[in-house]
Design a protein around this motif. Structure first.
Motif, PDB file in Angstrom:
ATOM      1  N   TRP A   1       0.855  -1.182   0.000  1.00 20.07           N
ATOM      2  CA  TRP A   1       0.000   0.000   0.000  1.00 20.07           C
ATOM      3  C   TRP A   1       0.892   1.233   0.000  1.00 20.07           C
ATOM      4  N   SER A   2       0.710   2.065  -1.021  1.00 20.36           N
ATOM      5  CA  SER A   2       1.417   3.344  -1.103  1.00 20.36           C
ATOM      6  C   SER A   2       0.401   4.461  -0.946  1.00 20.36           C
ATOM      7  N   MET A   3       0.858   5.555  -0.328  1.00 11.99           N
ATOM      8  CA  MET A   3      -0.038   6.689  -0.116  1.00 11.99           C
ATOM      9  C   MET A   3      -0.339   7.427  -1.424  1.00 11.99           C
ATOM     10  N   GLY A   4       0.458   7.208  -2.475  1.00 11.54           N
ATOM     11  CA  GLY A   4       0.191   7.854  -3.758  1.00 11.54           C
ATOM     12  C   GLY A   4       1.429   7.867  -4.614  1.00 11.54           C
ATOM     13  N   ASN A   5       1.341   8.523  -5.757  1.00 17.02           N
ATOM     14  CA  ASN A   5       2.436   8.531  -6.723  1.00 17.02           C
ATOM     15  C   ASN A   5       3.246   9.818  -6.660  1.00 17.02           C
ATOM     16  N   GLU A   6       4.567   9.682  -6.524  1.00 16.03           N
ATOM     17  CA  GLU A   6       5.520  10.786  -6.638  1.00 16.03           C
ATOM     18  C   GLU A   6       5.039  12.028  -5.896  1.00 16.03           C
ATOM     19  N   LEU A   7       4.595  11.803  -4.659  1.00 21.06           N
ATOM     20  CA  LEU A   7       4.042  12.894  -3.858  1.00 21.06           C
ATOM     21  C   LEU A   7       5.144  13.824  -3.372  1.00 21.06           C
ATOM     22  N   GLN A   8       4.826  15.095  -3.344  1.00 25.24           N
ATOM     23  CA  GLN A   8       5.708  16.106  -2.788  1.00 25.24           C
ATOM     24  C   GLN A   8       4.895  16.985  -1.847  1.00 25.24           C
ATOM     25  N   GLY A   9       5.608  17.710  -1.005  1.00 22.03           N
ATOM     26  CA  GLY A   9       4.939  18.584  -0.054  1.00 22.03           C
ATOM     27  C   GLY A   9       5.316  18.218   1.366  1.00 22.03           C
ATOM     28  N   ASP A  10       4.311  18.059   2.211  1.00 17.90           N
ATOM     29  CA  ASP A  10       4.530  17.768   3.633  1.00 17.90           C
ATOM     30  C   ASP A  10       4.808  16.271   3.804  1.00 17.90           C
ATOM     31  N   MET A  11       6.079  15.899   3.741  1.00 15.77           N
ATOM     32  CA  MET A  11       6.442  14.483   3.836  1.00 15.77           C
ATOM     33  C   MET A  11       6.181  13.941   5.239  1.00 15.77           C
ATOM     34  N   ALA A  12       6.231  14.812   6.250  1.00 17.18           N
ATOM     35  CA  ALA A  12       5.923  14.373   7.618  1.00 17.18           C
ATOM     36  C   ALA A  12       4.466  13.938   7.731  1.00 17.18           C
ATOM     37  N   LEU A  13       3.581  14.602   7.003  1.00 19.22           N
ATOM     38  CA  LEU A  13       2.175  14.197   6.987  1.00 19.22           C
ATOM     39  C   LEU A  13       2.036  12.788   6.413  1.00 19.22           C
ATOM     40  N   LEU A  14       2.768  12.497   5.337  1.00 13.89           N
ATOM     41  CA  LEU A  14       2.700  11.157   4.739  1.00 13.89           C
ATOM     42  C   LEU A  14       3.193  10.105   5.723  1.00 13.89           C
TER      43      LEU A  14
END
Length: 929
Positions: free
Chosen positions: A426-439
């Motif tokens: 399970w991945s939270m999404g694709n090539e996400l950027q932004g608040d990495m602490a939230l992920l």
């Protein structure tokens, strides 16, 4: 005898349960529809209206042929080349209505409406009265409680308003595959199951199964709804049945206390000593049946599950405590006939059957979650799935509403699909950027709620300060590179001379969790023009049609099939090395191709060896592909592709064994041969342990017996198995003199003109760094020349290997590894303006331009005869055996009577084509971004 008694007892308990007649009515079929693009429906009372246009649901407005008709014509411009084109497009609200009648015997029941998949928001009315709540999930069915709205025995009108406009900002340029026109389309309608179910007020609403293979039990969480006015006492009956053998496990009965409202009962259920484990090799499924009895009320729920533990041991992924290697590709919601995913098992069987035929065991669902049918087929066929939240943004965490939506979607995925054994990653999404602490926080929270899967915060990221090493909560890590270097060939294949003894071990030094290589490949293949006739659904291939029309206008349509074949075979060669380099790296736990099949969006990214329909393009067979993509793969380490015959071929054999078993005392057979003759061969007996086996044996074979330029093939097979593999090398005579004979070799166009005027034979080899043209490259277009327009963008060599110019330079019709030196030390000439002559080595142009390109061209001017070579045949020629061999082969041809080139009728065109310009900088692997 004991087992017989258990079966008898189980059967007795099952028979003692009351038989439940599941009360469901199917509301698919004939509906009426009205589009509401100006949002006037609610104020004009459309909830009280039966509309004129009749449609059949499940279906979409695209299926019905309503919306804005396409007016685009084929053309090599961005609208047409961006993606397939909808024949009819509609974004907005649409109202659907029909009459229904609930049976009389449903009095006192709770009535639940299920709409299996919708984009994006739904509201429901019964006889004009709005049902409380609205639904907006992209990953799961939309459910409505119709209790109190429907009256049994009465004909009533149900109205559903579907709004497919973007509700939350989950996607950069609408590219996330849950909501996009790039692959699927932003359809309006309802697809999948459409039904109303009657359940008792006291019932089982959800059932979750968490297997524990070490203790041979399952943890069962039963969610109970008590809609009565007081607490109740009841009995749960539980039994598991193996779906293949139909054997039952011992049934269990447990008393329960039901408080008002919702409650959860957690219990353990022993699966017995002979429990069957689920994996790619034995996809054993069980059905868990749970029945609740409260007074006269009976509720029942069944779910399928598998006894499996998908876990990790350090940097190694494991299935049931055995090492596993994920051989995967992406599924990006690509279904070009319907524009949406199949909602039945039949539609998914082709996907998984084909993937399995091509040696894969893993699918990644890029920025979307598939429907139930996909999980069911993957369960049955033994596939490991990576599923993602429907998000692809560069500012994750910026909008709390988006975050709340994603948490809600995660809960839907747990409730609807969490039991499926195929749901492994399970991945939270694709090539996400932004608040990495939230992920990281999201991973932590979802993992705490559901421990059946492994989690990662994002499938790679370009976020500065991140992406080179895993995040704190990552169970596994998906990336293109680490802090120590690349882990995919895109970064090295064009810049480093071919070598086959490399791996990514250095790049993994600081990685402490299993690593999966991100979207490897992306090597573009020229459009297959005869594919156009397959588009009989809701999408038009204006991109393919535009290419066809352009080729026809330029007189090149007869080249189309060769363009596809030559570029496709190069892509296959590169995919092979991509995969083998990952397999050679202890610590890499899998690869995810982009892609085994075509991606028709994002600028028409035709990167597949299969087309968008999962049909082969006949570039390489499934059997050939399985040689390097199987549970067991023989792997050869050797330093280079090209040799001179005073050298020895030195190599060592590795074997990647992720079959789950040790291969005891296997005979490994090997040979080196040309087209007809075995040059050397041997056998070795080895035990091949589970996992990666390094250097099982080495060979060193002298090449002195090779007297002429020859392509050799090294073949290896494991006797009494289907596992085998092969590699090509090229051997050239070392002691060869370069005999110019009658040929004038020059780097000057003026000198060439002078010699041609004298009736001489001329080999013009201008300084490739100074002439006009396109940067010579070994690798083809990355992804798409439309999506990444700044790249050099050719698609490989195309030549006739039987032409006499190649008599002493063995080659196929396409680029192979021996072309690397020539291609990277060249400038590709644009020869559209030359009238006459003919190319000897063409370069396939990208489909957005379709120019005539060449790096070796011949023609006659007056009484003189000319060959132009735009690759370097001058510098360090004695240290570059491929360039030397090409020069010798060209000269031998030019000095023969067979050199009779066609006339160039406008020789002055060469002045423009070969004019000098400022030396260009080499394109870097990351410059396309």
């Amino acid at each position: 005898m004991k087992n017989i008694l258990v079966l008898v007892l189980a059967s007795f308990l099952l028979c003692s349960w009351s038989v439940i007649d599941k009360k469901v009515i199917d509301i698919s079929g004939q509906w009426t529809v009205q589009l509401d693009s100006t949002d006037i429906g609610l104020q004009n009372g459309w909830q009280n209206t039966i509309f004129k246009q009749i449609v059949n649901l499940p279906g979409t407005t695209d299926d019905f042929g309503i919306g804005i008709p396409n007016k685009l014509k084929p053309g090599l411009s961005k609208p047409q080349l961006s993606h397939l084109t909808r024949k009819n497009s509609y974004i907005g609200a649409a109202w659907y209505t029909r009459e229904i009648e609930i049976p009389n015997d449903w009095k006192g029941k709770e009535l639940l409406l299920k709409l299996e998949r919708v984009i994006w928001k739904t509201n429901v009315w019964i006889d004009g009265k709005e049902v409380k709540s609205e639904q907006n999930s992209l990953v799961s069915p939309h459910y409505f409680d119709l209790s109190g709205y429907l009256i049994p025995g009465k004909k009533q009108r149900i109205t559903v308003r579907v709004d497919n406009r973007k509700q939350f900002d989950i996607s950069l340029d609408n590219m996330a595959h849950a909501y996009t026109n790039e692959t699927q389309i932003i359809w309006n309608g309802i697809i999948g199951q459409m039904n109303i179910e009657a359940v008792d007020p006291i019932c089982i609403s959800n059932l979750q199964v968490n297997p524990d293979i070490d203790l041979k039990k399952i943890k069962v969480a039963v969610t109970l709804n008590n809609g009565s006015k007081s607490a109740q006492k009841g009995v749960l009956n539980i039994i598991a049945v193996n779906k293949k053998s139909n054997e039952s496990i011992t049934a269990v009965t447990q008393k329960v206390h039901l408080e008002k409202g919702q409650s959860v009962v957690n219990l353990d259920y022993n699966m017995g000593k002979d429990v069957k484990l689920w994996s790619e090799f034995s996809p054993e499924l069980y059905e868990l049946k749970v029945q609740l009895k409260v007074k006269k009320s009976i509720s029942e729920k069944t779910v399928d599950f598998g006894m499996r533990k998908f876990s990790k041991n350090g940097t190694v992924l494991t299935i049931n405590n055995k090492a596993v290697f994920l051989r995967g590709t992406l599924e990006c919601n690509i279904f070009p006939l319907t524009g949406h995913p199949p909602m039945d098992k039949q539609g998914w069987q082709k996907v998984f059957k084909t993937a399995k035929e091509w040696g894969l065991n893993h699918l990644r669902f890029h920025s979307w979650c598939p429907p139930e049918a996909a999980f069911e087929v993957a369960d049955e066929m033994g596939f490991y799935l990576q599923v993602e939240l429907p998000v692809w943004v560069l500012d994750i965490g910026k909008d709390k509403k988006v975050t709340d939506f994603l948490y809600a979607e995660a809960q839907h995925m747990i409730d609807e699909y969490g039991n499926h054994p195929s749901f492994c990653l399970w991945s939270m999404g694709n090539e996400l950027q932004g608040d990495m602490a939230l992920l990281t926080e999201m991973v932590k929270n979802i993992k705490a709620q559901d421990s059946r899967h492994l989690y990662t915060s994002t499938s790679f990221t370009f976020e500065k300060g991140h992406g080179a090493l895993p995040e704190a909560q990552d169970d596994f890590f998906i990336t293109q590179w680490t802090n120590k270097g690349w882990v995919r060939g895109q970064g090295v294949f064009n810049s480093e001379s071919p070598t086959f003894n490399k791996d990514y071990k250095v790049a993994l030094q600081d990685v402490t969790v299993p690593l999966i290589t991100h979207e490897i490949g992306q090597y573009a293949v020229y459009p297959k023009i005869d594919e156009i006739s397959k588009y009989t659904g809701v999408l038009e291939p204006l991109n393919f049609m535009a290419v066809k029309e352009d080729l026809e206008s330029k007189g090149l349509i007869n080249k189309a099939a060769d363009y596809t074949k030559a570029s496709g075979k190069l892509a296959a060669i590169l995919y092979k090395e991509e995969i083998e380099r990952a397999l050679k790296t202890a610590g890499i736990s899998g690869f995810q191709l982009l892609d085994l099949h075509d991606f028709p969006g994002q600028g028409t990214a035709l990167v597949g060896l299969l087309d968008a329909f999962w049909d082969s393009k006949n570039l390489i067979s499934a059997a050939e592909f399985r040689q390097f993509s199987s549970p067991v793969v023989p792997l050869l380490r050797f330093p280079k592709a090209t040799y001179t015959n005073n050298e020895s071929f030195v190599a060592s054999l590795d074997v990647s064994n992720f079959s789950g078993d040790v291969l005891d005392n296997k005979v490994i057979e090997w040979s080196i041969m040309d087209d007809v003759t075995v040059i050397a061969s041997g056998t070795v007996s080895k035990t091949i342990t589970s996992g990666y086996n390094h250097e099982l044996f080495t060979i060193s074979e002298s090449l002195q017996k090779i007297k002429k330029a020859t392509k050799l093939t090294f073949k290896v097979s494991i006797k009494d198995t289907d596992y085998k593999n092969q590699w090509n090398i090229w051997v050239y005579p070392q002691q060869q003199n370069i005999n110019y004979g009658e040929v004038v070799y020059t780097r000057s166009l003026e000198e060439a003109y002078k010699s041609l005027k004298e009736g001489r034979k001329v080999l013009l080899n201008p300084d490739w760094k100074k002439i006009k043209g396109i940067e010579g490259k070994f690798v083809p277009v990355f992804w798409s020349p439309v999506h990444f327009p700044k790249q050099a963008g050719t698609m490989g060599v195309l030549c006739n290997p039987t032409h006499k110019v190649f008599t002493d330079f063995p080659t196929d019709m396409n680029t192979d590894w021996q072309w690397w030196d020539l291609n990277v030390n060249s400038t590709t000439l644009i020869v559209d303006s030359i009238d006459g002559g003919s190319p000897l080595v063409e370069m396939v142009d990208n489909f957005a331009n379709n120019r005539k390109l060449a790096s070796l061209f011949e023609g006659s001017i007056g009484s003189g005869k000319l060959v132009i070579a735009s690759f370097d045949l001058s510098k360090d020629i004695e240290k570059r055996p491929v360039a030397k061999q090409m020069l010798i082969s060209i000269l031998n041809y030019m000095n023969s009577d067979l050199f009779q080139p066609a006339a160039i009728t406008n020789p002055d065109s060469l002045k423009l084509i070969l004019s000098e310009e400022k030396e260009k900088a080499k394109e870097s692997a990351t410059s396309i971004y």
